[in-house]
Design a protein around this motif. Structure first.
Motif, mmCIF file in Angstrom:
data_model
loop_
_atom_site.group_PDB
_atom_site.id
_atom_site.type_symbol
_atom_site.label_atom_id
_atom_site.label_comp_id
_atom_site.label_asym_id
_atom_site.label_seq_id
_atom_site.Cartn_x
_atom_site.Cartn_y
_atom_site.Cartn_z
ATOM 1 N N UNK A 161 13.047 13.539 5.060
ATOM 2 C CA UNK A 161 13.629 12.209 4.903
ATOM 3 C C UNK A 161 12.798 11.411 3.901
ATOM 4 N N UNK A 162 13.473 10.774 2.957
ATOM 5 C CA UNK A 162 12.806 10.130 1.836
ATOM 6 C C UNK A 162 11.845 9.027 2.221
ATOM 7 N N UNK A 163 11.169 8.502 1.221
ATOM 8 C CA UNK A 163 10.192 7.438 1.450
ATOM 9 C C UNK A 163 10.885 6.118 1.756
ATOM 10 N N UNK A 164 10.254 5.356 2.654
ATOM 11 C CA UNK A 164 10.773 4.051 3.069
ATOM 12 C C UNK A 164 9.691 2.989 2.895
ATOM 13 N N UNK A 165 10.108 1.818 2.503
ATOM 14 C CA UNK A 165 9.253 0.632 2.569
ATOM 15 C C UNK A 165 9.330 0.118 3.996
ATOM 16 N N UNK A 212 -10.716 27.210 -3.849
ATOM 17 C CA UNK A 212 -11.939 26.707 -4.472
ATOM 18 C C UNK A 212 -11.957 25.190 -4.595
ATOM 19 N N UNK A 213 -10.764 24.565 -4.577
ATOM 20 C CA UNK A 213 -10.664 23.143 -4.898
ATOM 21 C C UNK A 213 -9.991 22.336 -3.790
ATOM 22 N N UNK A 214 -10.509 21.123 -3.579
ATOM 23 C CA UNK A 214 -9.893 20.143 -2.681
ATOM 24 C C UNK A 214 -9.862 18.808 -3.414
ATOM 25 N N UNK A 215 -8.696 18.152 -3.436
ATOM 26 C CA UNK A 215 -8.549 16.835 -4.052
ATOM 27 C C UNK A 215 -7.997 15.852 -3.021
ATOM 28 N N UNK A 216 -8.046 14.569 -3.370
ATOM 29 C CA UNK A 216 -7.420 13.567 -2.496
ATOM 30 C C UNK A 216 -6.274 12.842 -3.180
ATOM 31 N N UNK A 217 -5.803 13.361 -4.332
ATOM 32 C CA UNK A 217 -4.592 12.841 -4.979
ATOM 33 C C UNK A 217 -3.739 14.015 -5.437
ATOM 34 N N UNK A 218 -2.442 13.855 -5.365
ATOM 35 C CA UNK A 218 -1.518 14.957 -5.644
ATOM 36 C C UNK A 218 -1.491 15.333 -7.115
ATOM 37 N N UNK A 219 -1.759 14.366 -8.006
ATOM 38 C CA UNK A 219 -1.715 14.683 -9.437
ATOM 39 C C UNK A 219 -2.883 15.567 -9.856
ATOM 40 N N UNK A 220 -4.031 15.423 -9.205
ATOM 41 C CA UNK A 220 -5.141 16.337 -9.476
ATOM 42 C C UNK A 220 -4.810 17.747 -9.004
ATOM 43 N N UNK A 221 -4.119 17.854 -7.874
ATOM 44 C CA UNK A 221 -3.677 19.161 -7.385
ATOM 45 C C UNK A 221 -2.764 19.823 -8.417
ATOM 46 N N UNK A 281 -2.051 -1.218 -3.681
ATOM 47 C CA UNK A 281 -3.227 -0.482 -3.233
ATOM 48 C C UNK A 281 -2.857 0.988 -3.086
ATOM 49 N N UNK A 282 -3.481 1.860 -3.876
ATOM 50 C CA UNK A 282 -3.215 3.295 -3.801
ATOM 51 C C UNK A 282 -4.005 3.880 -2.646
ATOM 52 N N UNK A 283 -3.305 4.414 -1.654
ATOM 53 C CA UNK A 283 -3.966 4.915 -0.463
ATOM 54 C C UNK A 283 -3.107 5.981 0.191
ATOM 55 N N UNK A 318 0.844 -1.186 0.000
ATOM 56 C CA UNK A 318 0.000 0.000 0.000
ATOM 57 C C UNK A 318 0.882 1.239 0.000
ATOM 58 N N UNK A 319 0.527 2.207 -0.857
ATOM 59 C CA UNK A 319 1.316 3.433 -0.998
ATOM 60 C C UNK A 319 0.481 4.466 -1.737
ATOM 61 N N UNK A 320 0.913 5.721 -1.701
ATOM 62 C CA UNK A 320 0.254 6.765 -2.480
ATOM 63 C C UNK A 320 0.595 6.635 -3.952
ATOM 64 N N UNK A 321 -0.220 7.277 -4.802
ATOM 65 C CA UNK A 321 0.034 7.164 -6.232
ATOM 66 C C UNK A 321 1.367 7.803 -6.626
ATOM 67 N N UNK A 322 1.764 8.856 -5.932
ATOM 68 C CA UNK A 322 3.054 9.499 -6.222
ATOM 69 C C UNK A 322 4.207 8.550 -5.931
#
Length: 297
Positions: free
Chosen positions: A270-274, A222-231, A128-130, A99-103
């Protein structure tokens, strides 16, 4: 125990854990009506009600909770034992759930896994994108992805990318006729594009650093999204300022479609970790995947 009882108990576990007949049916590849029939027969044989069903939700009864707590770990142990048999095969095999974010998936996971999955065709991967801070043990994931400082101490973590920096960006069509912010707090006077984080149900407060101290700014727009690419897309279309990872903004900064602001206030994180449970017994397939994702500085 009859074979039918085992199959029915597996159905119960899936529904109880998913809290949904719809999700359980999709994962098992059967119809919802078939699952309802199975549960009804199981309850009749046991003489107790296991699930409470409404039009909107499914939840275990007290008897169902006891059943889930007692037989759930047993079935998990059986699954683990079967996975361990893969060590006797010539090729690593098995299913791995992440499980991870789409980014994170697009920039740190998928680029490394393209060749990996071709090399090991018997390894199955479920992504799973979350954006929530998932409890990977409760939700039965093999591993998740978070910033290094967000990982609990009882987890094993492996860095999968370099340090990350976010950028405040906007299209010229937005800021051409407006004052340019010279301090993060001035963003409250502008239209900004927000990101909602599901874990806390709130809007992400933009995080900056000033003289070595953390500075959080809650913005509005005006806008709220739940994914960074839409932002990012909304910023490109001129709907205001956005706060996004600088590497996804970089192509548009280089072509002039976006401009960057307040760079001196943007810290490195600090970068992303598994991460995964320290008590997890790693299968050959999982160990190979961790090695493939490991960041090499």
């Amino acid at each position: 125990m009859e074979r039918q009882d085992i199959n029915d108990l597996m159905v119960f576990l899936m529904i109880a854990r998913e809290r949904s007949f719809t999700k359980a049916a999709a994962k098992l590849g059967v119809s919802q009506s078939a699952l309802s029939h199975t549960i009804r027969q199981l309850e009749e044989r046991l003489g107790v009600r296991l699930l409470t069903r409404t039009t909107r939700s499914v939840s275990p009864t007290e008897a169902g909770e006891r059943m889930l707590a007692s037989i759930g770990p047993l079935f998990d142990e059986i699954g683990t034992a079967i996975d361990e048999l893969n060590t006797l095969r010539d090729k690593p095999a098995g299913t791995i759930r992440l499980t991870a974010g789409d980014y994170q998936i697009q920039h740190y996971i998928w680029p490394k896994l393209r060749s990996f999955l071709h090399q090991y065709p018997d390894i199955r991967l479920e992504l799973d994108v979350n954006y929530g801070l998932q409890d990977i043990v409760r939700d039965r994931y093999d591993a998740g992805v978070r910033f290094g400082e967000q990982i609990a101490k009882d987890m094993i973590s492996v860095r999968i990318g370099p340090d990350v920096r976010f950028a405040v960006v906007a299209a010229e069509s937005y800021f051409a006729s407006r004052d340019i912010p010279i301090h993060p707090k001035e963003l409250t006077q502008h239209r900004c594009i927000n990101l909602r984080l599901p874990t806390h149900g709130g809007l992400y407060a933009w995080e900056f650093e000033e003289n070595g101290r953390e500075l959080k700014v809650r913005v509005d727009g005006q806008l709220v999204f739940n994914t960074i690419y839409n932002v990012l897309e909304a910023a490109l279309d001129g709907f205001g300022f956005a706060y996004v990872p600088e590497d996804i903004a970089k192509p548009y900064l280089e072509t002039g479609r976006l401009c960057r602001f307040l760079e001196d206030y943007s810290p490195y994180w600090e970068g992303f970790h598994l991460y995964y449970p320290s008590r997890r017994q790693s299968s050959p397939a999982f160990s190979l995947l961790v090695s493939a994702l490991r960041h090499s500085s």
